[in-house]
Motif scaffolding. Structure first.
Motif, PDB file in Angstrom:
ATOM      1  N   MET A 169       8.616  17.259  -4.559  1.00  0.00           N
ATOM      2  CA  MET A 169       9.579  17.155  -5.761  1.00  0.00           C
ATOM      3  C   MET A 169       9.083  17.930  -6.775  1.00  0.00           C
ATOM      4  O   MET A 169       8.174  17.767  -7.351  1.00  0.00           O
ATOM      5  CB  MET A 169       9.718  15.755  -5.993  1.00  0.00           C
ATOM      6  CG  MET A 169      10.225  14.924  -4.452  1.00  0.00           C
ATOM      7  SD  MET A 169      11.055  13.351  -5.154  1.00  0.00           S
ATOM      8  CE  MET A 169      12.343  13.976  -6.094  1.00  0.00           C
ATOM      9  N   ARG A 226       9.354  10.504   1.586  1.00  0.00           N
ATOM     10  CA  ARG A 226       8.790  10.632   0.232  1.00  0.00           C
ATOM     11  C   ARG A 226       7.516   9.484   0.148  1.00  0.00           C
ATOM     12  O   ARG A 226       7.821   8.365   0.558  1.00  0.00           O
ATOM     13  CB  ARG A 226       9.702  10.405  -0.780  1.00  0.00           C
ATOM     14  CG  ARG A 226       9.054  10.713  -2.063  1.00  0.00           C
ATOM     15  CD  ARG A 226       9.859  10.547  -3.327  1.00  0.00           C
ATOM     16  NE  ARG A 226      10.307   9.339  -3.647  1.00  0.00           N
ATOM     17  CZ  ARG A 226      11.118   9.111  -4.490  1.00  0.00           C
ATOM     18  NH1 ARG A 226      11.851   9.973  -5.425  1.00  0.00           N
ATOM     19  NH2 ARG A 226      11.458   7.601  -5.042  1.00  0.00           N
ATOM     20  N   ARG A 257       2.035   6.936 -12.415  1.00  0.00           N
ATOM     21  CA  ARG A 257       2.996   6.675 -11.513  1.00  0.00           C
ATOM     22  C   ARG A 257       3.091   7.736 -10.340  1.00  0.00           C
ATOM     23  O   ARG A 257       2.387   8.847 -10.232  1.00  0.00           O
ATOM     24  CB  ARG A 257       4.242   6.956 -12.365  1.00  0.00           C
ATOM     25  CG  ARG A 257       5.618   6.848 -11.886  1.00  0.00           C
ATOM     26  CD  ARG A 257       6.940   7.318 -12.464  1.00  0.00           C
ATOM     27  NE  ARG A 257       7.595   7.779 -11.689  1.00  0.00           N
ATOM     28  CZ  ARG A 257       8.902   8.317 -11.969  1.00  0.00           C
ATOM     29  NH1 ARG A 257       9.165   8.722 -12.938  1.00  0.00           N
ATOM     30  NH2 ARG A 257       9.916   8.780 -11.001  1.00  0.00           N
ATOM     31  N   GLU A 277      10.199  17.673 -10.270  1.00  0.00           N
ATOM     32  CA  GLU A 277      10.849  16.699 -11.335  1.00  0.00           C
ATOM     33  C   GLU A 277      10.204  16.546 -12.480  1.00  0.00           C
ATOM     34  O   GLU A 277      10.461  15.741 -13.366  1.00  0.00           O
ATOM     35  CB  GLU A 277      10.997  15.360 -10.776  1.00  0.00           C
ATOM     36  CG  GLU A 277       9.868  14.656  -9.793  1.00  0.00           C
ATOM     37  CD  GLU A 277       9.987  13.622  -9.117  1.00  0.00           C
ATOM     38  OE1 GLU A 277      11.311  13.147  -9.258  1.00  0.00           O
ATOM     39  OE2 GLU A 277       9.472  12.990  -8.516  1.00  0.00           O
ATOM     40  N   ASP A 283      14.421  12.704 -12.800  1.00  0.00           N
ATOM     41  CA  ASP A 283      13.331  12.709 -13.524  1.00  0.00           C
ATOM     42  C   ASP A 283      13.239  13.978 -14.440  1.00  0.00           C
ATOM     43  O   ASP A 283      12.855  14.276 -15.451  1.00  0.00           O
ATOM     44  CB  ASP A 283      12.017  12.756 -12.624  1.00  0.00           C
ATOM     45  CG  ASP A 283      11.906  11.162 -12.391  1.00  0.00           C
ATOM     46  OD1 ASP A 283      11.997  10.208 -13.411  1.00  0.00           O
ATOM     47  OD2 ASP A 283      11.666  10.806 -11.118  1.00  0.00           O
ATOM     48  N   ASP A 302       6.723   6.190  -4.842  1.00  0.00           N
ATOM     49  CA  ASP A 302       6.687   6.250  -6.006  1.00  0.00           C
ATOM     50  C   ASP A 302       6.970   4.982  -6.832  1.00  0.00           C
ATOM     51  O   ASP A 302       7.844   4.707  -7.415  1.00  0.00           O
ATOM     52  CB  ASP A 302       8.047   7.326  -6.197  1.00  0.00           C
ATOM     53  CG  ASP A 302       8.386   7.767  -7.636  1.00  0.00           C
ATOM     54  OD1 ASP A 302       7.480   7.599  -8.575  1.00  0.00           O
ATOM     55  OD2 ASP A 302       9.295   8.142  -8.179  1.00  0.00           O
ATOM     56  N   ARG A 304      15.182   7.952 -18.637  1.00  0.00           N
ATOM     57  CA  ARG A 304      16.574   7.782 -17.864  1.00  0.00           C
ATOM     58  C   ARG A 304      16.903   5.910 -17.881  1.00  0.00           C
ATOM     59  O   ARG A 304      18.143   5.921 -17.177  1.00  0.00           O
ATOM     60  CB  ARG A 304      16.272   7.976 -16.580  1.00  0.00           C
ATOM     61  CG  ARG A 304      14.989   7.385 -15.627  1.00  0.00           C
ATOM     62  CD  ARG A 304      14.827   8.290 -14.373  1.00  0.00           C
ATOM     63  NE  ARG A 304      15.106   7.605 -13.253  1.00  0.00           N
ATOM     64  CZ  ARG A 304      14.839   8.068 -11.849  1.00  0.00           C
ATOM     65  NH1 ARG A 304      13.857   8.999 -11.915  1.00  0.00           N
ATOM     66  NH2 ARG A 304      15.454   7.408 -10.770  1.00  0.00           N
TER      67      ARG A 304
HETATM   68 MG    MG Z   1      12.220  10.922  -9.159  1.00  0.00          MG
END
Ligand code: MG
Ligand code: PEP
Length: 598
Positions: free
Chosen positions: A445, A348, A374, A447, A471, A351, A481
């Motif tokens: 992703m 990935r 982000r 999310e 997420d 992030d 979260r």
């Molecule tokens: Mg995530």
């Protein structure tokens, strides 16, 4: 090796890599134990008439040391921890070893130094001899002479040295340069939960003792003692050989999850871990592992990971204050991709932002970082930084099967731009004559709820989806979260969440692409059947959860999972869904859920 960044509370976060010598994961407070802390004075005896008294003082310290060790042995005989008994025998022998004793006395007599100085000189003499020994095991045994010398020194200075008995609070992780068997053996088991030491290897005393006490331990950390103070928060991961000091809330949560799954990773479960997650009616889900550090890979394989479903590469950034180079990225990825027993690795792209390294230097402070600049948004702004990573992924793809995964896509423009940059780097690399992957699966992703809503359009752009429930739930239910005050509202079984997941899976399948789940939900056995019923193709999870999840899938049928899922989706509130799913799972898998959930 040390990785560092600054944690939220102003305390520095360190990730240190050592040798995991006793398995398990613990989270606790540091108790910094240093047997060499004793203030030792070194001086010349100004008159020869003082020598006999000094020798006497040394002999008394020897006697006292022997007495203490015998006492510790006696105590040990009453406990289940028998391993150190034999090592302590060796230490008692050293205390009466003529060469050790006479050499020290000779130093006092000939050089007119105090007993402490003489003991130090004797120790240095042995160190020199041992250093020249080729056999690493024998060479390592200098530690025995060291422990004995330390004890004698402590007795000479009047320090009784049984410091660990005074550990003030529960749940401490002992952090020390090294630990003698006597030190470790007499710790109160109910207070000490793990060990982390600078020195030592698999056969070191700390390792042996920790294993016999069944306490997680990481040794050979080189300089852990330099980075911690008593009271710091610490994670010891004896499976992966990692130690985290002052972890981020995000890391802390993930390790708490790991700890929760430890039971499932015990031997009895491991026998199922190697088998595929195939239901009784032959539906197979591919099971991968999420990793943050490459050191986790051996343990992931041991626990049954078939591939890496999520490599959180932003953790490479915790290595340093400066930016990782293309080579740094490349070396990391090659280590994952050359692993023969893994079918592929999903890398990935980083992030950064949100709850991950909020103080990372390139990022401005944001009021609402979870919704800020982000992940992919940050990468598309910092194109050079992003391209460095993309280049490394292409190159690493030449050594093993790689899939790329872009996080937090919320609109089609983002994936198109990411793909454009990916293609641009491919061309650049080819023009440079670099060896790169022939092809690479591209995934995103899902999310952000917006991505779920336009999944049909996004599916045309990519080869696969990976659902990031951590997420997805936070954005769908508007629950931060990392905010403990609203954790009670964080409910994967909320009908809105279930509908979102179902929609994503169905849309992906209609478009003919595969769909994975890599959020924590995939690793929670309570949700295994409901997710199986939705017919996800892959799960990726914290590796300690794998054996138990595989076990549940192996005992189920797709038909019953579908039925459970369909019924669960008829309820209009999370409470009813949970009651129904829990009741079903408890009854269907009594052995799996018995007590473990509490
Ligand atoms: Mg995530
Ligand atoms: C997720 O959001 O579910 C996910 C797997 O990514 P991360 O936890 O790294 O944000």
């Amino acid at each position: 090796m040390k990785n560092e960044a600054t944690a939220d509370q102003g305390k520095k976060t360190f990730v240190l890599k050592g040798i995991g010598v006793s398995p398990g994961v613990v989270i606790g407070k540091v108790y910094r134990f240093d047997p060499l802390d004793a203030q030792i004075s070194f001086y010349k005896l100004h008159d020869a008439s003082l020598i006999p008294a000094e020798i006497e003082r040394f002999k008394k310290a020897l006697k006292e040391s022997t007495r203490q060790l015998l006492e510790i042995q006696e105590k040990l005989k009453k406990t289940k921890v028998t391993e150190p008994l034999y090592i302590i025998d060796v230490h008692i022998l050293i205390l009466s070893d003529k060469k050790f004793v006479n050499r020290t006395i000779k130093y006092i007599q000939r050089l007119g130094v105090n007993a402490e100085w003489a003991v130090r000189m004797t120790l240095d003499h042995y160190k020199q001899i041992f250093e020249d020994v080729e056999d690493p095991y024998i060479r390592g045994r200098i530690s025995d002479v060291q422990y004995v010398s330390q004890r004698v020194l402590r007795n000479l200075t009047g320090e009784k040295g049984e410091i660990v008995w005074e550990v003030g609070h529960d749940g401490v992780v002992i952090v020390s340069h090294d630990l003698s068997p006597a030190d470790t053996a007499q710790m109160k088991l109910d207070k000490v939960i793990g060990f982390a030491t600078d020195s030592g290897g698999r056969t070191s005393h700390t390792a042996i003792v920790a294993r016999s006490m069944e306490l997680p331990a990481v040794v050979g950390l080189d300089s852990v003692t330099r980075f911690v103070r008593t009271g710091d928060e610490i994670i010891v991961d004896g499976n992966s050989g990692l130690v985290v000091i002052n972890p981020y809330p995000d890391m802390l949560k993930r390790y708490e999850e790991k700890r929760r799954h430890l039971d499932a990773a015990k031997d009895e479960y491991l026998k199922y871990a190697k088998l595929p997650a195939t239901t009784l009616d032959q539906y197979r889900i591919r099971i991968g592992s999420n990793i943050e550090f490459i050191e986790e890979i051996p343990s992931a394989i041991l626990h049954g990971a078939e591939h890496i479903g999520l490599y959180r590469t932003e953790f490479i950034y915790i290595y340093r204050e400066d930016l990782p180079s293309e080579e740094d990225h490349y070396n990391n990825y090659c280590q994952v991709l050359t692993e023969k027993s893994l079918e592929w690795a999903t890398i990935r792209t980083f992030d950064l932002g949100g709850d991950k390294f909020p103080n990372y230097q390139k990022q401005a402070k944001e009021l609402n970082p979870q919704m800020g600049l982000r992940a992919i948004r940050f990468c598309l702004k910092e194109v050079e930084l992003f391209k460095t990573q993309l280049r490394a992924i292409w190159r690493a793809g030449a050594v093993g099967k790689v899939k790329i995964l872009f996080p937090m896509i919320s609109c089609i423009e983002e994936i198109r731009e990411a793909k454009r940059l990916l293609e641009e780097t491919r061309r650049e690399l080819l023009a440079e004559g670099q060896k790169i992957a022939d092809s690479m699966e591209i995934g995103i992703m899902i999310e952000v709820p917006a991505a779920a809503m336009i999944a049909d359009q996004l599916a045309r752009e990519v080869d696969y989806f990976s659902i990031g429930t951590n997420d997805l739930i936070q954005y769908a239910l508007a629950i931060d979260r990392s905010n403990e005050r609203v954790t009670y509202l964080y409910e994967p079984l909320h009908p809105a969440v279930l509908r979102l997941i179902k929609k994503i899976v169905d849309t992906a399948h209609e478009a003919g692409i595969r769909v994975a789940m890599c959020g924590e939900m995939a690793g929670d056995p309570m949700f295994s059947l409901i997710l199986l019923g939705m017919q996800l193709d892959e799960f990726s999870m914290n590796h300690l959860a794998i054996p138990r999840i595989k076990r549940i899938i192996q005992q189920s049928t797709l038909a019953e999972a579908k039925e459970l899922m369909e019924k669960a989706m008829t309820f209009n509130n999370a409470e009813d869904v949970r009651a129904y799913v829990q009741d079903y799972m408890f009854r269907r898998f009594p052995d799996e859920f018995q007590k473990k959930e509490e």
